[in-house]
Design a protein around this motif. Sequence first.
Motif, PDB file in Angstrom:
ATOM      1  N   SER A 194      43.036  37.231  49.388  1.00 22.30           N
ATOM      2  CA  SER A 194      42.973  37.948  48.186  1.00 22.30           C
ATOM      3  C   SER A 194      42.918  36.573  47.078  1.00 22.30           C
ATOM      4  N   ALA A 195      41.626  36.947  46.186  1.00 21.22           N
ATOM      5  CA  ALA A 195      41.252  36.324  45.176  1.00 21.22           C
ATOM      6  C   ALA A 195      41.519  36.322  43.821  1.00 21.22           C
ATOM      7  N   PHE A 196      41.726  35.046  43.115  1.00 22.82           N
ATOM      8  CA  PHE A 196      42.107  35.455  42.136  1.00 22.82           C
ATOM      9  C   PHE A 196      41.662  34.801  41.072  1.00 22.82           C
ATOM     10  N   VAL A 197      41.307  34.543  40.041  1.00 19.90           N
ATOM     11  CA  VAL A 197      40.405  34.033  38.677  1.00 19.90           C
ATOM     12  C   VAL A 197      41.701  33.647  36.849  1.00 19.90           C
ATOM     13  N   GLN A 198      41.765  32.586  36.627  1.00 21.35           N
ATOM     14  CA  GLN A 198      42.613  32.207  35.896  1.00 21.35           C
ATOM     15  C   GLN A 198      41.608  32.016  33.942  1.00 21.35           C
ATOM     16  N   ASN A 199      41.846  32.929  33.225  1.00 20.51           N
ATOM     17  CA  ASN A 199      40.922  32.977  32.287  1.00 20.51           C
ATOM     18  C   ASN A 199      41.720  33.057  31.236  1.00 20.51           C
ATOM     19  N   GLN A 200      42.239  32.615  30.175  1.00 14.92           N
ATOM     20  CA  GLN A 200      42.666  32.110  28.615  1.00 14.92           C
ATOM     21  C   GLN A 200      43.938  32.678  29.373  1.00 14.92           C
ATOM     22  N   GLY A 201      44.146  31.633  29.700  1.00  8.64           N
ATOM     23  CA  GLY A 201      45.721  31.637  30.483  1.00  8.64           C
ATOM     24  C   GLY A 201      46.636  32.361  31.233  1.00  8.64           C
ATOM     25  N   ARG A 202      45.571  33.158  31.699  1.00  5.52           N
ATOM     26  CA  ARG A 202      46.259  34.354  32.840  1.00  5.52           C
ATOM     27  C   ARG A 202      45.153  34.662  33.963  1.00  5.52           C
ATOM     28  N   TRP A 203      46.096  34.629  34.635  1.00  5.56           N
ATOM     29  CA  TRP A 203      45.432  34.931  36.276  1.00  5.56           C
ATOM     30  C   TRP A 203      45.208  36.270  36.399  1.00  5.56           C
ATOM     31  N   TYR A 204      44.270  36.937  37.382  1.00  7.11           N
ATOM     32  CA  TYR A 204      44.098  38.273  37.508  1.00  7.11           C
ATOM     33  C   TYR A 204      43.741  38.369  39.096  1.00  7.11           C
ATOM     34  N   PHE A 205      43.753  39.590  39.574  1.00  6.81           N
ATOM     35  CA  PHE A 205      43.427  40.059  41.212  1.00  6.81           C
ATOM     36  C   PHE A 205      41.799  39.904  41.121  1.00  6.81           C
ATOM     37  N   ILE A 206      41.278  39.924  41.460  1.00  5.86           N
ATOM     38  CA  ILE A 206      40.026  40.638  41.897  1.00  5.86           C
ATOM     39  C   ILE A 206      40.068  40.987  43.553  1.00  5.86           C
ATOM     40  N   ASP A 207      39.932  42.930  42.922  1.00 11.10           N
ATOM     41  CA  ASP A 207      40.472  43.738  43.288  1.00 11.10           C
ATOM     42  C   ASP A 207      38.918  43.559  44.389  1.00 11.10           C
ATOM     43  N   PRO A 208      39.192  43.499  45.621  1.00 11.96           N
ATOM     44  CA  PRO A 208      37.673  43.807  46.214  1.00 11.96           C
ATOM     45  C   PRO A 208      37.452  45.307  46.675  1.00 11.96           C
ATOM     46  N   THR A 209      37.863  45.725  46.366  1.00  9.95           N
ATOM     47  CA  THR A 209      37.889  47.654  46.350  1.00  9.95           C
ATOM     48  C   THR A 209      37.152  48.219  45.487  1.00  9.95           C
ATOM     49  N   VAL A 210      36.853  46.675  43.911  1.00 10.56           N
ATOM     50  CA  VAL A 210      36.217  48.021  43.180  1.00 10.56           C
ATOM     51  C   VAL A 210      34.954  47.044  43.131  1.00 10.56           C
ATOM     52  N   PRO A 211      34.304  47.477  42.900  1.00 13.12           N
ATOM     53  CA  PRO A 211      33.077  46.921  42.220  1.00 13.12           C
ATOM     54  C   PRO A 211      32.698  46.329  40.740  1.00 13.12           C
ATOM     55  N   LEU A 212      32.264  45.174  40.953  1.00 12.31           N
ATOM     56  CA  LEU A 212      31.281  44.498  39.537  1.00 12.31           C
ATOM     57  C   LEU A 212      30.091  45.051  39.361  1.00 12.31           C
ATOM     58  N   LYS A 213      29.844  45.588  38.317  1.00 13.15           N
ATOM     59  CA  LYS A 213      28.665  45.121  37.869  1.00 13.15           C
ATOM     60  C   LYS A 213      28.066  44.555  37.175  1.00 13.15           C
ATOM     61  N   ALA A 214      27.521  43.062  37.871  1.00 13.64           N
ATOM     62  CA  ALA A 214      27.456  42.359  37.555  1.00 13.64           C
ATOM     63  C   ALA A 214      25.682  41.912  38.501  1.00 13.64           C
ATOM     64  N   GLY A 215      24.905  41.381  37.582  1.00 17.43           N
ATOM     65  CA  GLY A 215      24.094  40.557  38.911  1.00 17.43           C
ATOM     66  C   GLY A 215      24.090  39.288  39.250  1.00 17.43           C
ATOM     67  N   ARG A 216      23.749  38.512  39.963  1.00 12.90           N
ATOM     68  CA  ARG A 216      23.705  37.724  40.247  1.00 12.90           C
ATOM     69  C   ARG A 216      23.601  36.657  38.805  1.00 12.90           C
ATOM     70  N   ASN A 217      22.319  36.691  37.822  1.00 13.02           N
ATOM     71  CA  ASN A 217      22.256  35.584  36.389  1.00 13.02           C
ATOM     72  C   ASN A 217      23.017  36.763  35.279  1.00 13.02           C
ATOM     73  N   ASP A 218      23.259  37.849  35.718  1.00 12.98           N
ATOM     74  CA  ASP A 218      24.267  37.678  34.000  1.00 12.98           C
ATOM     75  C   ASP A 218      25.656  37.335  33.607  1.00 12.98           C
ATOM     76  N   ALA A 219      26.437  37.474  32.953  1.00 10.54           N
ATOM     77  CA  ALA A 219      27.502  37.119  32.605  1.00 10.54           C
ATOM     78  C   ALA A 219      28.964  37.525  33.567  1.00 10.54           C
ATOM     79  N   CYS A 220      29.707  36.893  33.572  1.00 11.00           N
ATOM     80  CA  CYS A 220      30.733  36.745  34.598  1.00 11.00           C
ATOM     81  C   CYS A 220      31.614  38.129  34.037  1.00 11.00           C
ATOM     82  N   PRO A 221      31.931  39.355  34.723  1.00 11.68           N
ATOM     83  CA  PRO A 221      32.791  40.434  34.131  1.00 11.68           C
ATOM     84  C   PRO A 221      34.624  39.415  34.005  1.00 11.68           C
ATOM     85  N   CYS A 222      34.571  38.229  34.249  1.00 16.12           N
ATOM     86  CA  CYS A 222      35.897  37.272  33.879  1.00 16.12           C
ATOM     87  C   CYS A 222      36.169  37.207  32.399  1.00 16.12           C
ATOM     88  N   GLY A 223      34.776  37.059  31.849  1.00  9.19           N
ATOM     89  CA  GLY A 223      34.630  36.656  30.519  1.00  9.19           C
ATOM     90  C   GLY A 223      34.141  35.186  30.438  1.00  9.19           C
TER      91      GLY A 223
END
Length: 156
Positions: A114-143
């Motif tokens: 599993s992949a995880f990202v930390q943002n603003q002091g909190r860790w989050y699970f990046i769920d591979p089964t839920v698509p992220l609607k972001a193009g390569r040059n869009d702002a990252c959905p993790c904030g």
Amino acid sequence: MNSASCPCGSGDLLASCCGRFHGGQPAPCAERLMRSRYSAYVLGEVDYLLGTTLPAQQPGLDRQAIAQWSAQSTWLGLDVESTEVLGGKPEHAFVTFTARWHDEQGEHSHRERSAFVQNQGRWYFIDPTVPLKAGRNDACPCGSGQKFKKCCAAYL
């Protein structure tokens, strides 16, 4: 709750292990978040499971299915194989584990990296089964403020 062993397999009491994260304290690292998410499945803490998934993915989660799987399974254990902290801004990590459970179809074992990202002091699970609607040059959905291709895209 205070005298029960934590379902994550740490050997610690629930209250001093995953219970404190379920109560609102941020998990200090990706492995602790993953362990606390397993415990949340065991304990039916569906709000915690939703809240510790990357916020941009939370609307795509099926709350009812998560609650049903949690309640209709007998959780048999968790084995953590490895944790890879990758650093960076924001920090990313992988946790490889095997979860075991029993349901009406029998006994199951699921190994995952599993992949995880930390943002603003909190860790989050990046769920591979839920698509992220972001193009390569869009702002990252993790904030993070970075382009998706330079941030979380590589971890999906």
